[in-house]
Design an enzyme around this catalytic site. Structure first.
Site, PDB file in Angstrom:
ATOM      1  CG  ASP A  18      -2.171  -0.847   0.980  1.00 52.87           C
ATOM      2  OD1 ASP A  18      -2.293  -1.424  -0.033  1.00 52.87           O
ATOM      3  OD2 ASP A  18      -3.024  -0.963   2.036  1.00 52.87           O
ATOM      4  CD  GLU A  20       7.217   1.738  -4.008  1.00 52.43           C
ATOM      5  OE1 GLU A  20       7.294   2.293  -3.218  1.00 52.43           O
ATOM      6  OE2 GLU A  20       7.650   1.817  -5.134  1.00 52.43           O
ATOM      7  CE1 TYR A  21      -2.223   1.919  -7.074  1.00 49.48           C
ATOM      8  CE2 TYR A  21      -2.957   3.221  -5.212  1.00 49.48           C
ATOM      9  CZ  TYR A  21      -3.130   2.814  -6.564  1.00 49.48           C
ATOM     10  OH  TYR A  21      -3.932   3.136  -7.487  1.00 49.48           O
ATOM     11  CB  ILE A  68     -31.112 -14.193 -23.042  1.00 50.92           C
ATOM     12  CG1 ILE A  68     -30.119 -13.036 -22.091  1.00 50.92           C
ATOM     13  CG2 ILE A  68     -30.497 -15.102 -24.072  1.00 50.92           C
ATOM     14  CD1 ILE A  68     -29.185 -14.000 -21.394  1.00 50.92           C
ATOM     15  CD  GLU A 104     -21.746 -16.648 -20.536  1.00 47.84           C
ATOM     16  OE1 GLU A 104     -20.818 -17.045 -21.111  1.00 47.84           O
ATOM     17  OE2 GLU A 104     -22.320 -15.594 -20.513  1.00 47.84           O
ATOM     18  CE  LYS A 106     -30.775 -13.512 -17.152  1.00 51.75           C
ATOM     19  NZ  LYS A 106     -31.526 -12.486 -16.518  1.00 51.75           N
ATOM     20  CB  CYS A 406     -48.208 -19.114  30.351  1.00 53.62           C
ATOM     21  SG  CYS A 406     -46.576 -18.197  30.285  1.00 53.62           S
ATOM     22  CB  CYS A 421     -42.464 -16.274  28.170  1.00 49.62           C
ATOM     23  SG  CYS A 421     -43.569 -17.172  29.115  1.00 49.62           S
ATOM     24  CB  CYS A 427     -44.696 -21.147  29.295  1.00 51.93           C
ATOM     25  SG  CYS A 427     -45.344 -20.394  27.858  1.00 51.93           S
TER      26      CYS A 427
HETATM   27  S1  IVH Z   1     -26.151 -12.381 -22.615  1.00 55.77           S
HETATM   28  C1  IVH Z   1     -27.472 -11.144 -26.665  1.00 55.77           C
HETATM   29  N1  IVH Z   1     -24.969 -13.360 -20.553  1.00 55.77           N
HETATM   30  O1  IVH Z   1     -29.516 -10.783 -18.615  1.00 55.77           O
HETATM   31  C2  IVH Z   1     -27.323 -11.634 -25.134  1.00 55.77           C
HETATM   32  N2  IVH Z   1     -26.641 -11.647 -20.141  1.00 55.77           N
HETATM   33  O2  IVH Z   1     -31.898 -10.739 -20.502  1.00 55.77           O
HETATM   34  C3  IVH Z   1     -27.177 -10.499 -24.236  1.00 55.77           C
HETATM   35  N3  IVH Z   1     -27.236 -11.202 -17.945  1.00 55.77           N
HETATM   36  O3  IVH Z   1     -29.640  -7.709 -19.381  1.00 55.77           O
HETATM   37  C4  IVH Z   1     -27.063 -11.100 -22.948  1.00 55.77           C
HETATM   38  N4  IVH Z   1     -25.821 -12.695 -17.072  1.00 55.77           N
HETATM   39  O4  IVH Z   1     -27.377  -7.964 -18.018  1.00 55.77           O
HETATM   40  C5  IVH Z   1     -25.727 -12.436 -20.975  1.00 55.77           C
HETATM   41  N5  IVH Z   1     -24.060 -14.356 -18.807  1.00 55.77           N
HETATM   42  C6  IVH Z   1     -24.550 -13.339 -19.146  1.00 55.77           C
HETATM   43  C7  IVH Z   1     -25.584 -12.913 -18.317  1.00 55.77           C
HETATM   44  C8  IVH Z   1     -26.641 -12.090 -19.073  1.00 55.77           C
HETATM   45  C9  IVH Z   1     -26.476 -11.720 -16.900  1.00 55.77           C
HETATM   46  C10 IVH Z   1     -28.159 -10.259 -18.050  1.00 55.77           C
HETATM   47  C11 IVH Z   1     -28.006  -9.116 -18.865  1.00 55.77           C
HETATM   48  C12 IVH Z   1     -29.107  -8.848 -19.565  1.00 55.77           C
HETATM   49  C13 IVH Z   1     -30.087  -9.889 -19.271  1.00 55.77           C
HETATM   50  C14 IVH Z   1     -30.439 -10.819 -20.388  1.00 55.77           C
END
Ligand code: IVH
Length: 443
Positions: A18, A20-21, A68, A104, A106, A406, A421, A427
């Site tokens: 820290d 040094e930063y 999506i 992946e 969401k 009670c 209580c 009770c």
């Molecule tokens: S792809 C063309 N990947 O979900 C495809 N969206 O309904 C565009 N989101 O508002 C989205 N994780 O913010 C994608 N791994 C992921 C995501 C993701 C979350 C959200 C994104 C968007 C909504 C899509």
């Protein structure tokens, strides 16, 4: 002359002490003040600009930000239906050749478009209506994980728009709420609301104190860059450029493509509560960009991606009453009686309010609309009240001075949050709970 910010802020292992930063950072400040022409957009001194804004300027997206399609089916049929649809659109036979998919998480935050020109972050915008969002560059710059300059071996792309999710980690959210409480400020109901509030915060000094994180998951406008031929390859390339990419992802290959997606959905579903951030499902994407292009879009959704959600862990419902439960040790717990609501995979009809102080803090009263949360096997909980106005005056909840079961005196010891209580085994409620407790297999 730039301090090693990328190493300092992006990589887990912070190799710069820290002190040094700070020394290097100060030196850079002095240098830039003396020679403003040397101050570049990607300089670490530019992460906080400190100017309170009147509002956000609109940004027209060069490439629309889409949403999506969400699959609500059960695990297996969701992935299989997606695979079947993709195969039909691509005019493939029922079983061969297999389509490769990337899976992946969401992330439960908000979508952001980061625009890099010649490798330098020049603009960050919210999704808005998909066509037009808001310029939130100032606040996004405060996110240490987001590189102000891309790491590139060759010449950086003329334009590279990276899309991803800004979110707040659960531990950062808890710490933020603890701080808010300490200062008597409003707390946030969940990490997503806290993140959304921080991104749209007009005072960047406040935004900088809200700990945000980011994961990249896609592209917008691209000029002068050979985009990798697969989605998984794209994420690898973005990670190499210094962008945060979530490691919880997989590629489902071969004839068992859809089964691989089902397995991913199940495995993540089991670990959902142990992840350091909130997710609301998983996303499956056709891995090949060429196939993605062939599949194209329907209205505002790509045909090559689908979101497979988990049961929502939070729902809105109404408080119909507040009851008192008496436990084994006499502890009085206020419990909200709720209009039945399906959350976290079960129907919830009541939720704990823990004690009088929690109840007051959450400001829950009869008739209020509240957010109920049920995560994993944890008992359902009232997170907070939505909306401010009450239709009519509702008296504040009071703890009874006598046990509702009670009639014995109720006390609260100095320094304790719980009311109790004093009836002991006289009770009936304490007697019943004691019997249940000591008759357990483990007792
Ligand atoms: S792809 C063309 N990947 O979900 C495809 N969206 O309904 C565009 N989101 O508002 C989205 N994780 O913010 C994608 N791994 C992921 C995501 C993701 C979350 C959200 C994104 C968007 C909504 C899509």
């Amino acid at each position: 002359v730039h301090p090693p910010t990328e190493q300092y802020c992006v990589l887990e292992a912070r190799q710069t002490p820290d002190a040094e930063y700070d020394r290097l950072f100060q030196a850079l400040h002095v240098l830039e003040d003396a020679h403003p022409e040397l101050r570049t957009a990607d300089s670490p001194t530019q992460r906080v600009l400190g100017k309170v804004l009147e509002g956000f300027s609109p940004v027209r997206h060069a490439v629309p930000m889409l949403s999506i399609r969400t699959e609500t089916d059960t695990e297996a049929t969701g992935a299989e239906a997606f695979d079947a649809r993709v195969r039909r659109e691509l005019c493939l036979a029922e079983d061969l050749p297999p389509v490769e998919y990337a899976a992946e998480l969401k992330f439960d935050g908000l979508a952001i478009n980061l625009r890099y020109e010649v490798g330098v972050l020049v603009q960050a915008a919210t999704r808005g209506d998909g066509e037009q969002g808001e310029d939130v560059t100032q606040n996004i710059r405060t996110i240490g994980q987001i590189p102000l300059k891309l790491k590139c071996h060759d010449a950086p792309p003329a334009v590279l728009e990276v899309r991803g999710e800004v979110y707040m980690r659960r531990d950062d959210f808890e710490a933020l709420n603890a701080r808010q409480r300490e200062h008597g400020d409003k707390t946030f109901v969940n990490p997503r609301n806290a993140a959304a509030g921080a991104v749209r915060q007009l005072d960047p000094a406040i935004a900088a104190k809200r700990p945000l994180s980011f994961f990249a998951y896609g592209l917008g406008d691209v000029q002068g860059w050979a985009v990798p031929p697969t989605h998984s390859g794209l994420l690898d390339a973005l990670a190499e450029m210094g962008l945060p990419v979530c490691a919880e992802r997989t590629v489902a290959r071969g004839a068992s493509g859809p089964q691989g997606l089902v397995a991913f959905h199940q495995a993540i579903g089991q670990r959902r509560d142990q992840l350091p951030f909130d997710i609301d499902g998983v996303v499956y994407k056709v891995n090949s960009r060429e196939l993605q292009e062939r599949l194209g879009f329907v209205t505002r959704e790509p045909r090559w991606a689908v979101a497979h959600k988990y049961p929502a862990q939070e729902q809105l419902t109404q408080v119909e009453g507040i009851d008192i439960q008496v436990g084994r040790t006499g502890k009085l717990t206020p419990v909200a009686r709720l209009k039945p609501v399906f959350v976290g995979g079960v129907t919830v009809t009541n939720a704990t309010l823990h004690n009088l102080f929690e109840l007051r803090r959450k400001r829950a009263r009869v008739g209020d609309t509240v957010i109920v949360r049920r995560a994993g096997d944890v008992i359902p909980e009232v997170v907070g009240v939505v909306g401010e106005a009450r239709a009519s005056y509702v008296p504040n909840f009071r703890m009874p001075s006598n046990c509702p079961v009670c009639g014995s005196t109720v006390v609260r010891e100095r320094g304790e949050v719980d009311h109790r209580c004093t009836g002991g085994l006289f009770c009936a409620a304490q007697r019943k709970q004691a019997l249940l407790h000591f008759a357990q297999r483990r007792a």
